[in-house]
Write an enzyme that holds these catalytic residues in place. Structure first.
Site, PDB file in Angstrom:
ATOM      1  CD  GLU A  81      33.677  61.652  33.744  1.00 53.40           C
ATOM      2  OE1 GLU A  81      33.132  62.466  32.961  1.00 53.40           O
ATOM      3  OE2 GLU A  81      33.796  60.444  33.494  1.00 53.40           O
TER       4      GLU A  81
ATOM      5  N   GLY B 166      31.188  65.355  33.502  1.00 51.76           N
ATOM      6  CA  GLY B 166      32.547  65.721  33.096  1.00 51.76           C
ATOM      7  C   GLY B 166      33.173  66.742  34.039  1.00 51.76           C
TER       8      GLY B 166
ATOM      9  CD  GLU C  76      28.498  61.544  33.440  1.00 51.73           C
ATOM     10  OE1 GLU C  76      28.088  61.238  34.583  1.00 51.73           O
ATOM     11  OE2 GLU C  76      29.459  62.292  33.240  1.00 51.73           O
TER      12      GLU C  76
ATOM     13  CB  ALA D 118      29.654  66.296  28.485  1.00 51.56           C
TER      14      ALA D 118
HETATM   15  N1  COA Z   1      24.926  70.802  28.739  1.00 52.53           N
HETATM   16  C1  COA Z   1      24.206  71.712  28.067  1.00 52.53           C
HETATM   17  N2  COA Z   1      23.298  72.514  28.621  1.00 52.53           N
HETATM   18  C2  COA Z   1      23.101  72.361  29.944  1.00 52.53           C
HETATM   19  C3  COA Z   1      23.802  71.427  30.717  1.00 52.53           C
HETATM   20  C4  COA Z   1      24.750  70.624  30.064  1.00 52.53           C
HETATM   21  N3  COA Z   1      25.476  69.715  30.706  1.00 52.53           N
HETATM   22  N4  COA Z   1      23.382  71.525  31.995  1.00 52.53           N
HETATM   23  C5  COA Z   1      22.451  72.479  32.034  1.00 52.53           C
HETATM   24  N5  COA Z   1      22.289  72.987  30.785  1.00 52.53           N
HETATM   25  C6  COA Z   1      21.397  74.083  30.407  1.00 52.53           C
HETATM   26  C7  COA Z   1      19.928  73.711  30.533  1.00 52.53           C
HETATM   27  O1  COA Z   1      19.440  73.101  29.366  1.00 52.53           O
HETATM   28  C8  COA Z   1      19.305  75.070  30.766  1.00 52.53           C
HETATM   29  O2  COA Z   1      19.256  75.710  29.514  1.00 52.53           O
HETATM   30  P1  COA Z   1      18.054  76.714  29.172  1.00 52.53           P
HETATM   31  O3  COA Z   1      18.175  77.826  30.169  1.00 52.53           O
HETATM   32  O4  COA Z   1      18.297  77.090  27.762  1.00 52.53           O
HETATM   33  O5  COA Z   1      16.810  75.900  29.368  1.00 52.53           O
HETATM   34  C9  COA Z   1      20.350  75.807  31.594  1.00 52.53           C
HETATM   35  O6  COA Z   1      21.581  75.105  31.364  1.00 52.53           O
HETATM   36  C10 COA Z   1      20.081  75.823  33.079  1.00 52.53           C
HETATM   37  O7  COA Z   1      19.830  74.506  33.497  1.00 52.53           O
HETATM   38  P2  COA Z   1      18.658  74.175  34.539  1.00 52.53           P
HETATM   39  O8  COA Z   1      18.650  72.702  34.699  1.00 52.53           O
HETATM   40  O9  COA Z   1      17.417  74.834  34.110  1.00 52.53           O
HETATM   41  O10 COA Z   1      19.230  74.918  35.832  1.00 52.53           O
HETATM   42  P3  COA Z   1      19.323  74.425  37.324  1.00 52.53           P
HETATM   43  O11 COA Z   1      20.035  75.491  38.037  1.00 52.53           O
HETATM   44  O12 COA Z   1      17.982  73.980  37.796  1.00 52.53           O
HETATM   45  O13 COA Z   1      20.248  73.105  37.309  1.00 52.53           O
HETATM   46  C11 COA Z   1      22.149  71.738  36.780  1.00 52.53           C
HETATM   47  C12 COA Z   1      21.600  73.168  36.920  1.00 52.53           C
HETATM   48  C13 COA Z   1      23.578  71.825  36.256  1.00 52.53           C
HETATM   49  C14 COA Z   1      22.129  71.022  38.127  1.00 52.53           C
HETATM   50  C15 COA Z   1      21.249  70.938  35.810  1.00 52.53           C
HETATM   51  O14 COA Z   1      21.100  71.703  34.623  1.00 52.53           O
HETATM   52  C16 COA Z   1      21.792  69.599  35.417  1.00 52.53           C
HETATM   53  O15 COA Z   1      21.583  68.633  36.112  1.00 52.53           O
HETATM   54  N6  COA Z   1      22.471  69.549  34.251  1.00 52.53           N
HETATM   55  C17 COA Z   1      22.923  68.301  33.683  1.00 52.53           C
HETATM   56  C18 COA Z   1      24.180  67.832  34.336  1.00 52.53           C
HETATM   57  C19 COA Z   1      24.628  66.567  33.680  1.00 52.53           C
HETATM   58  O16 COA Z   1      23.895  65.597  33.573  1.00 52.53           O
HETATM   59  N7  COA Z   1      25.871  66.541  33.246  1.00 52.53           N
HETATM   60  C20 COA Z   1      26.446  65.411  32.635  1.00 52.53           C
HETATM   61  C21 COA Z   1      26.376  65.549  31.179  1.00 52.53           C
HETATM   62  S1  COA Z   1      26.896  64.034  30.410  1.00 52.53           S
END
Ligand code: COA
Ligand code: ADP
Length: 719
Positions: free
Chosen positions: A103, A100, A123, A61
């Site tokens: 999911e 998501g 989450e 999400a």
């Molecule tokens: N929604 C919005 N923005 C997100 C996002 C999400 N679910 N996941 C990552 N981003 C954004 C980060 O804020 C970052 O933005 P920025 O460049 O403006 O700072 C960018 O994407 C890159 O993320 P980053 O964490 O720096 O890259 P990474 O390659 O180290 O890791 C992920 C990528 C996807 C593993 C990590 O971002 C992550 O764990 N995201 C959350 C996943 C999550 O919890 N999803 C469930 C949501 S309910």
């Protein structure tokens, strides 16, 4: 957005396109709904493959949308529609399938992942639960036990583990989308009901209650006071007891109770604050992001004590060759055994061979002549460190960076002893350095932007959360900690016991109360610092302790304990007692009660009952108040940086965001009133006097924490 294309004659390929991680924003969800409808309606399409642009399936999400009103189609019916579709749906997972994203993949009939992909339902780390069917479908796919563990921890699993658990059907070495298309073509026409997870019965087993009770006990112990892990357990439990339709209602209801909570907001704040800390800037607004870091191919570590060992391990684990230097053969042997032991145990756990070939142990400074950067971790003694710096400057390449792991000494004073101050940067690691995620990157007045950028990049490479901080006594973390420690011992003087203070802090969410932490770290650490700073010495006799030093309230209780040889776990006695020296289980110490009573009696202090509310207010608000002063002084660029230091270095509970976020949630005007109240009661404790910045922020209407930075630059000119 989602791109719809046709492939291989009878396939539809739906590509999520929302850089950088293809998060499921409203536009992406809209695009998905339209594309799925189109694929289902197109008679030539016999199967559908979902993938993500740029080799990333989906990061879940869109967290940025959580703070506004949720627009666009919701995920639950969208995923349900995909699962119900009468054409095989295949998820081609590259990069990540998180939240998501996973999911969505669970709604598909088949899942195939690239070997480097990571999958998970994180989450809970954002104060939420996987509420797009995740808590109902995953247990039905992989069983109650495994799903419970993944959902309550939010742990990411590798593709291989996902295959073993049964989350994915296949793992590929390359060409995941191609492989998914092959799979899709091969299953056209086959029945789909067995692949529809929502049609499966609840995953009831005779030990359901035992599994759920054990999970509940575990999450309560691990994340005290956090609501989301408890909601996760309850929702997964529903997957074992209820049919899917009822389970999904329970999932929705539980999500409703936590979605708007302060805890969820705190954890989402922490998610972005953690990422912003890496995009460091200076308090004066200067951005150093454009400075290119130098490549560090080889590093040196001086001193293989507690810190040096952990630092060497962190570097090696990131694949950076290390030359480790000690002062004599005995220390070198001890250090070598410790470092190789940690690396061997770690490699054994991960089923790899330990990268010992990257290590060189030496007694000779000359072995350091080729390194790009050196980190000294010798005893915390300015004169010794100066000597080491001077020795280093004679052998290192002229462009090699010289870093110090001091926890509070003056970086500028150290840099001044050598001929290249711009190459000096502080790297303040936290013990044990190979485990703790925080790194305070301390820039001196003459540190070059390139040197700081290099250290920030190196810290990130070795897996640390790096926060750039200015040079002041104790930097940020320890400067604030002093006031927190002061409050905790003042509370003992006034009538509390160490157990009462610790219990209040643990109920607040700290993994360990402050007195247990002090016993663990060793009470002599602070004793040495106080001696060095002149708080204890010939003029201030610790044998005749006084409750005031240098015109301020001072609590000599910790010094008195040290004098009695009660140094904490290592001596088996401290604020608590331990079965034997080195044992970890803290037990109440009746001697301490008597000791405190005698002390209060001696100084004529009438003990009073101290509530847990007072413990939290005095400890947390003293921390936040010093945080405001640190912002005033321009030691960090933003309150988020301070909060990340406390989250990753000092065990502040993540669901409370950090001391600055906590202050903003309590309300700045309330914080101001409380501090005024406590300062009136304790005028000899300057740290309780509300900071100027706090007063200013209240005066301009208590703006939200994200706006403090703007106000800060306006305010700084008036301060
Ligand atoms: N929604 C919005 N923005 C997100 C996002 C999400 N679910 N996941 C990552 N981003 C954004 C980060 O804020 C970052 O933005 P920025 O460049 O403006 O700072 C960018 O994407 C890159 O993320 P980053 O964490 O720096 O890259 P990474 O390659 O180290 O890791 C992920 C990528 C996807 C593993 C990590 O971002 C992550 O764990 N995201 C959350 C996943 C999550 O919890 N999803 C469930 C949501 S309910
Ligand atoms: P810390 O807890 O900060 O790591 P320790 O006391 O555990 O401190 O370790 C400091 C280490 O530094 C010891 O192993 C000591 O032998 C080493 N050391 C001290 N002086 C020097 C020096 N001049 N050169 C190399 N190593 C040194």
């Amino acid at each position: 957005m989602a791109r719809y294309t046709r492939a291989r004659g009878s396939l539809a390929l739906i590509t999520l396109t929302h850089p950088p991680v293809n998060a499921l924003s409203a536009a992406v969800r809209r695009g998905l709904v339209e594309s799925v409808t189109r694929a289902l309606e197109d008679e030539q399409v016999k199967a559908v493959v979902f993938c993500g642009e740029n080799g990333i399936f989906c990061g879940g999400a869109d967290i940025k949308e959580f703070s506004g009103s949720m627009l666009g189609p919701s995920l639950v019916p969208m995923i349900h529609n995909i699962e119900r579709g009468d054409k095989p749906m295949v998820a081609a997972i590259e990069g990540v399938a998180l939240g998501g994203g996973l999911e969505l993949a669970l709604g598909c009939h088949y899942r195939i992942a690239h070997t480097k992909a990571r999958l998970g339902l994180p989450e809970v780390t954002l104060g939420l639960l996987p509420a797009a069917g995740g808590t109902q479908r995953l247990p039905r796919l992989i069983g109650l036990h495994a799903a419970m563990e993944l959902i309550t921890t939010g742990r990411h699993v590798s593709a291989r583990e996902a295959l073993r658990l049964g989350i994915v059907d296949q793992v590929t070495e390359g060409g995941t989308v191609e492989a998914a298309m092959e799979l899709a073509l091969s299953v056209i026409g086959q029945p789909l009901n067995l692949r529809r997870l929502s049609l499966r019965d609840p995953v009831w087993t005779p030990d359901v209650e035992a599994v759920c009770d054990a999970a509940l006990a575990l999450v309560k112990r691990r994340s005290r006071g956090a609501m989301a892990p408890v909601a996760c357990v309850q929702s997964v439990r529903a997957a074992a007891m209820l049919p899917y339709s009822k389970g999904i209602e329970r999932e929705k209801q539980l999500m409703g109770t936590i979605f708007e909570s302060g805890q969820a907001r705190a954890m989402q704040y922490a998610f972005f604050a953690q990422r912003n800390a890496g995009k460091w800037s200076l308090p004066n607004g200067a951005q150093w992001n454009n400075t290119k870091p130098r490549d560090v191919q080889r590093a040196g570590v001086i001193g293989l004590g507690t810190m040096g060992r952990g630092i060497a391990v962190s570097l090696i684990k990131a694949g950076i060759p290390v030359v480790a230097l000690e002062m004599d053969a005995k220390q070198l042997e001890l250090g070598k055994n410790a470092v190789t032991g940690i690396l061997q145990r770690d490699a054994q756990r991960r089923g790899i061979s330990p990268p010992l070939d990257l290590l060189t142990f030496t007694l000779s400074f000359h072995q350091l002549r080729d390194v790009d950067l050196v980190i000294e971790a010798v005893f915390e003694d300015m004169n010794l460190k100066k000597r080491v710096f001077s020795d280093l400057s004679k052998v290192l390449r002229v462009d090699a960076l010289i870093c110090t792991n001091t926890s509070g000494l003056n970086i500028d004073e150290l840099a001044a002893v050598i001929d290249r101050p711009p190459l000096v940067v502080g790297m303040h690691f936290f013990a044990p350095a190979h485990v703790m995620k925080l790194l305070e990157v301390v820039y001196g007045t003459r540190s070059s932007p390139e040197a700081v950028a290099t250290v920030m990049a190196l810290g990130k490479r070795i897996g640390k959360v790096c926060v750039a901080v200015g040079n002041c006594p104790g930097f940020v973390g320890n400067r604030m900690l002093k006031h927190y420690l002061d409050q905790s011992v003042f509370l003992l003087e006034e009538g509390a016991t160490p157990e009462e203070v610790d219990q209040a802090l643990e109920e607040f969410g700290f993994a360990m109360g402050i007195f247990k932490v002090a016993d663990l770290s060793g009470l002599d650490v602070g004793w040495r610092v106080r001696k060095a700073s002149g708080l204890i010495g010939p003029d201030v006799d610790p044998v005749k302790p006084s409750r005031w030093r240098l015109g301020r309230r001072y609590c000599p209780l910790p010094d008195m304990l040290c004098q009695q040889g009660r140094l904490g776990q290592k001596t088996g006695r401290g604020w608590y007692v331990y079965e034997s020296p080195g044992s970890k289980e803290a037990k109440s110490n009746p001697e301490i009660r008597n000791f405190l009573e005698d002390y209060r009696h001696k100084y004529g202090i009438e003990p009073r009952h101290i509530t847990s509310q007072e413990v939290i207010e005095r400890c947390a608000l003293a921390l936040a108040n010093e945080g405001f002063r640190i912002l005033e002084d321009g030691i960090v660029a933003s309150p988020e940086d301070i909060d990340m230091i406390y989250l990753f270095g000092y065990g502040w509970p993540r669901h409370r965001g950090g001391p600055m976020f906590y202050a903003s949630q309590v309300g700045l005007s309330v914080v101001l009133k409380k501090l005024e109240h406590y300062h009136r009661l304790h005028p000899d404790v300057p740290s309780l006097e509300p900071s100027r910045l706090l007063r200013r922020l209240v005066a301009v209407g208590s703006p939200p924490i994200q706006q403090w930075r703007t106000h800060l630059s306006n305010l700084r000119s008036h301060l």
